[in-house]
Scaffold this motif. Structure first.
Motif, PDB file in Angstrom:
ATOM      1  N   PRO A  49       0.814  -1.229   0.000  1.00 38.98           N
ATOM      2  CA  PRO A  49       0.000   0.000   0.000  1.00 38.98           C
ATOM      3  C   PRO A  49       0.843   1.274   0.000  1.00 38.98           C
ATOM      4  CG  PRO A  49      -0.543  -1.407   1.894  1.00 38.98           C
ATOM      5  CD  PRO A  49       0.596  -2.063   1.180  1.00 38.98           C
ATOM      6  N   ALA A  50       2.128   1.150   0.359  1.00 40.88           N
ATOM      7  CA  ALA A  50       3.010   2.329   0.373  1.00 40.88           C
ATOM      8  C   ALA A  50       3.631   2.612  -1.000  1.00 40.88           C
ATOM      9  CB  ALA A  50       4.111   2.127   1.411  1.00 40.88           C
ATOM     10  N   THR A  51       3.345   1.768  -1.995  1.00 36.93           N
ATOM     11  CA  THR A  51       3.905   1.983  -3.342  1.00 36.93           C
ATOM     12  C   THR A  51       3.503   3.366  -3.857  1.00 36.93           C
ATOM     13  OG1 THR A  51       3.588  -0.385  -3.762  1.00 36.93           O
ATOM     14  CG2 THR A  51       4.041   1.013  -5.685  1.00 36.93           C
ATOM     15  N   PRO A  52       4.484   4.168  -4.296  1.00 37.85           N
ATOM     16  CA  PRO A  52       4.148   5.512  -4.772  1.00 37.85           C
ATOM     17  C   PRO A  52       3.371   5.527  -6.092  1.00 37.85           C
ATOM     18  CG  PRO A  52       6.559   5.228  -4.585  1.00 37.85           C
ATOM     19  CD  PRO A  52       5.938   3.908  -4.300  1.00 37.85           C
ATOM     20  N   VAL A  53       2.493   6.515  -6.205  1.00 39.97           N
ATOM     21  CA  VAL A  53       1.650   6.681  -7.395  1.00 39.97           C
ATOM     22  C   VAL A  53       1.671   8.148  -7.810  1.00 39.97           C
ATOM     23  CG1 VAL A  53      -0.672   6.388  -8.366  1.00 39.97           C
ATOM     24  CG2 VAL A  53       0.081   4.866  -6.516  1.00 39.97           C
ATOM     25  N   ALA A  54       1.777   8.408  -9.088  1.00 40.71           N
ATOM     26  CA  ALA A  54       1.624   9.783  -9.599  1.00 40.71           C
ATOM     27  C   ALA A  54       0.546   9.801 -10.666  1.00 40.71           C
ATOM     28  CB  ALA A  54       2.941  10.289 -10.192  1.00 40.71           C
ATOM     29  N   ILE A  55      -0.255  10.840 -10.642  1.00 42.61           N
ATOM     30  CA  ILE A  55      -1.245  11.047 -11.706  1.00 42.61           C
ATOM     31  C   ILE A  55      -0.880  12.347 -12.412  1.00 42.61           C
ATOM     32  CG2 ILE A  55      -3.684  11.297 -12.300  1.00 42.61           C
ATOM     33  CD1 ILE A  55      -4.380  10.226  -9.535  1.00 42.61           C
ATOM     34  N   ILE A  56      -0.687  12.274 -13.712  1.00 42.60           N
ATOM     35  CA  ILE A  56      -0.382  13.479 -14.483  1.00 42.60           C
ATOM     36  C   ILE A  56      -1.569  13.758 -15.398  1.00 42.60           C
ATOM     37  CG2 ILE A  56       1.256  14.666 -15.988  1.00 42.60           C
ATOM     38  CD1 ILE A  56       2.552  11.491 -14.659  1.00 42.60           C
ATOM     39  N   GLU A  57      -2.277  14.836 -15.112  1.00 37.54           N
ATOM     40  CA  GLU A  57      -3.437  15.216 -15.919  1.00 37.54           C
ATOM     41  C   GLU A  57      -2.988  16.176 -17.013  1.00 37.54           C
ATOM     42  OE1 GLU A  57      -5.392  16.594 -12.045  1.00 37.54           O
ATOM     43  OE2 GLU A  57      -7.082  16.565 -13.451  1.00 37.54           O
ATOM     44  N   ARG A  58      -3.570  16.017 -18.189  1.00 36.64           N
ATOM     45  CA  ARG A  58      -3.322  16.931 -19.317  1.00 36.64           C
ATOM     46  C   ARG A  58      -1.841  17.204 -19.524  1.00 36.64           C
ATOM     47  NH1 ARG A  58      -7.365  18.780 -16.263  1.00 36.64           N
ATOM     48  NH2 ARG A  58      -5.943  20.209 -15.241  1.00 36.64           N
ATOM     49  N   GLY A  59      -1.081  16.094 -19.595  1.00 33.49           N
ATOM     50  CA  GLY A  59       0.366  16.217 -19.748  1.00 33.49           C
ATOM     51  C   GLY A  59       0.757  17.052 -20.956  1.00 33.49           C
ATOM     52  N   LEU A  60       1.768  17.874 -20.781  1.00 37.86           N
ATOM     53  CA  LEU A  60       2.330  18.740 -21.823  1.00 37.86           C
ATOM     54  C   LEU A  60       1.392  19.853 -22.272  1.00 37.86           C
ATOM     55  CD1 LEU A  60       3.677  15.600 -22.847  1.00 37.86           C
ATOM     56  CD2 LEU A  60       5.107  17.419 -23.730  1.00 37.86           C
ATOM     57  N   ARG A  61       0.307  20.044 -21.555  1.00 36.27           N
ATOM     58  CA  ARG A  61      -0.596  21.158 -21.855  1.00 36.27           C
ATOM     59  C   ARG A  61      -0.313  22.254 -20.836  1.00 36.27           C
ATOM     60  NH1 ARG A  61      -4.716  17.951 -24.561  1.00 36.27           N
ATOM     61  NH2 ARG A  61      -3.352  16.710 -25.843  1.00 36.27           N
ATOM     62  N   PRO A  62      -0.724  23.473 -21.136  1.00 35.66           N
ATOM     63  CA  PRO A  62      -0.439  24.576 -20.201  1.00 35.66           C
ATOM     64  C   PRO A  62      -1.044  24.342 -18.810  1.00 35.66           C
ATOM     65  CG  PRO A  62      -1.373  25.414 -22.279  1.00 35.66           C
ATOM     66  CD  PRO A  62      -1.424  23.917 -22.348  1.00 35.66           C
ATOM     67  N   ASP A  63      -2.149  23.605 -18.760  1.00 37.05           N
ATOM     68  CA  ASP A  63      -2.814  23.379 -17.472  1.00 37.05           C
ATOM     69  C   ASP A  63      -2.522  21.987 -16.907  1.00 37.05           C
ATOM     70  OD1 ASP A  63      -4.179  22.124 -19.491  1.00 37.05           O
ATOM     71  OD2 ASP A  63      -6.178  22.683 -18.776  1.00 37.05           O
ATOM     72  N   GLN A  64      -1.340  21.453 -17.255  1.00 40.06           N
ATOM     73  CA  GLN A  64      -0.913  20.157 -16.702  1.00 40.06           C
ATOM     74  C   GLN A  64      -0.915  20.207 -15.170  1.00 40.06           C
ATOM     75  OE1 GLN A  64       2.723  18.176 -18.278  1.00 40.06           O
ATOM     76  NE2 GLN A  64       3.637  18.810 -16.358  1.00 40.06           N
ATOM     77  N   ARG A  65      -1.261  19.088 -14.548  1.00 38.53           N
ATOM     78  CA  ARG A  65      -1.249  19.043 -13.085  1.00 38.53           C
ATOM     79  C   ARG A  65      -0.817  17.654 -12.625  1.00 38.53           C
ATOM     80  NH1 ARG A  65      -6.518  19.838  -9.201  1.00 38.53           N
ATOM     81  NH2 ARG A  65      -7.297  18.133 -10.501  1.00 38.53           N
ATOM     82  N   VAL A  66      -0.040  17.605 -11.545  1.00 35.02           N
ATOM     83  CA  VAL A  66       0.444  16.330 -11.025  1.00 35.02           C
ATOM     84  C   VAL A  66      -0.077  16.146  -9.596  1.00 35.02           C
ATOM     85  CG1 VAL A  66       2.483  14.916 -10.546  1.00 35.02           C
ATOM     86  CG2 VAL A  66       2.559  16.618 -12.374  1.00 35.02           C
ATOM     87  N   THR A  67      -0.573  14.943  -9.318  1.00 34.87           N
ATOM     88  CA  THR A  67      -0.993  14.589  -7.958  1.00 34.87           C
ATOM     89  C   THR A  67      -0.208  13.346  -7.567  1.00 34.87           C
ATOM     90  OG1 THR A  67      -3.202  15.392  -8.493  1.00 34.87           O
ATOM     91  CG2 THR A  67      -3.011  14.043  -6.513  1.00 34.87           C
ATOM     92  N   VAL A  68       0.440  13.371  -6.407  1.00 35.34           N
ATOM     93  CA  VAL A  68       1.191  12.187  -5.991  1.00 35.34           C
ATOM     94  C   VAL A  68       0.660  11.639  -4.674  1.00 35.34           C
ATOM     95  CG1 VAL A  68       3.336  12.765  -7.230  1.00 35.34           C
ATOM     96  CG2 VAL A  68       3.031  13.536  -4.887  1.00 35.34           C
ATOM     97  N   GLY A  69       0.835  10.336  -4.498  1.00 36.48           N
ATOM     98  CA  GLY A  69       0.380   9.671  -3.290  1.00 36.48           C
ATOM     99  C   GLY A  69       0.885   8.249  -3.283  1.00 36.48           C
ATOM    100  N   THR A  70       0.111   7.377  -2.674  1.00 35.74           N
ATOM    101  CA  THR A  70       0.459   5.957  -2.606  1.00 35.74           C
ATOM    102  C   THR A  70      -0.769   5.140  -3.015  1.00 35.74           C
ATOM    103  OG1 THR A  70      -0.322   5.744  -0.350  1.00 35.74           O
ATOM    104  CG2 THR A  70       2.000   6.363  -0.625  1.00 35.74           C
ATOM    105  N   ILE A  71      -0.560   3.845  -3.195  1.00 33.96           N
ATOM    106  CA  ILE A  71      -1.693   2.951  -3.476  1.00 33.96           C
ATOM    107  C   ILE A  71      -2.796   3.172  -2.430  1.00 33.96           C
ATOM    108  CG2 ILE A  71      -2.381   0.501  -3.293  1.00 33.96           C
ATOM    109  CD1 ILE A  71      -1.073   0.791  -5.875  1.00 33.96           C
TER     110      ILE A  71
END
Ligand code: SAH
Length: 245
Positions: free
Chosen positions: A191-213
């Protein structure tokens, strides 16, 4: 019949990652059937006199069904037109490019495939996450998150996926993220495995959210994460170089 079809990958968005071959065939097209993912920057540069056909999906609403897209390609080629089928990323990673190739072949239509830079690698890469790294991951698995893991007829074997030591890259996984992380945890993924979500990658409004499983589904809900997004699971996420928004 002099027409032919180019099955073209646009890259993950933006002109910088469109290949030179893609540019060449787009510029010579009589008809461009495009998806939503290539994005405004690329769609703004389609040739003025080409017929443009929007095949995108908007919030689950398909402007055209898959069989209609295929029928249109066949029809336009039969008229002798040069047809570009423009798809996000690489045309053969998800997104049904392989099926379109089959249909065109069945009709004896000449096809050239133009590979594209896939979002599955480029989007994490552009925020400093390499999908493989000697220290963290010697394999990478690309997964469609389109399938609900709680459905018994799922084509994905979550038990096997949970056991893999390498990186998991999930496309189309935003909606099913809670079920996906739950399925991985239920099959023994740390459950501690890291996770990243990259929304709208390479767009001006790109956003990254990080956490774990364990906590990423909650964080994504709070942040209001929406498609399109690439989800990366594994130790490589520790190399994420940006600041979280
Ligand atoms: N053939 C495409 C993927 C098609 S599936 C490729 O190779 O990239 C569509 C999914 O791709 C989206 O749901 C999302 O998960 C991902 N995607 C494509 N472009 C993206 C981008 N710019 N930012 C984030 N995700 C993207």
């Amino acid at each position: 019949m002099n027409g032919r079809v180019y099955l073209v990958g646009s890259g993950p968005g933006g002109l910088g990652l469109l290949t030179m071959r893609a540019r060449e065939v787009i510029d010579a097209a009589d008809v461009v059937l495009y998806d939503q993912l290539p994005g405004e920057e690329i769609l703004a540069t389609l040739p003025r006199d080409a017929e443009r056909i929007d095949c995108g999906k908007y919030g689950g609403n398909h402007t055209l069904e898959q069989h209609e897209i295929e029928a249109l390609m066949v029809e336009k080629v039969r008229e002798g037109k040069t047809v570009v089928r423009l798809k996000g990323g690489d045309p053969f990673l998800f997104g049904r490019g392989g099926e379109e190739l089959e249909v065109l072949r069945e009709h004896g239509i000449p096809v050239e495939v133009v590979p594209g830079v896939t979002s599955a690698i480029a989007v994490p890469e552009m925020v400093g996450i390499p999908v493989t790294h000697r220290r963290y991951a010697s394999t990478v698995t690309f997964i469609t998150g389109h399938e609900d893991p709680t459905k018994p007829e799922s084509a994905l074997d979550w038990e096997v996926l949970a056991r893999l030591k390498g990186t998991l890259v999930i496309l189309m996984g935003v909606k099913n993220l809670p079920a996906i992380t739950a399925a991985l945890a239920a099959h023994g993924k740390d459950p501690a495995t890291p996770v990243a979500i990259i929304e709208r990658g390479l767009r001006p409004d790109q956003r990254v959210t990080v956490g774990t499983i364990a906590d990423i589904a909650g964080k994504a809900r709070t942040a209001g994460v929406r498609p399109p997004a690439v989800i990366v699971i594994g130790g490589v996420v520790e190399l994420y170089g940006g600041t979280e928004e």
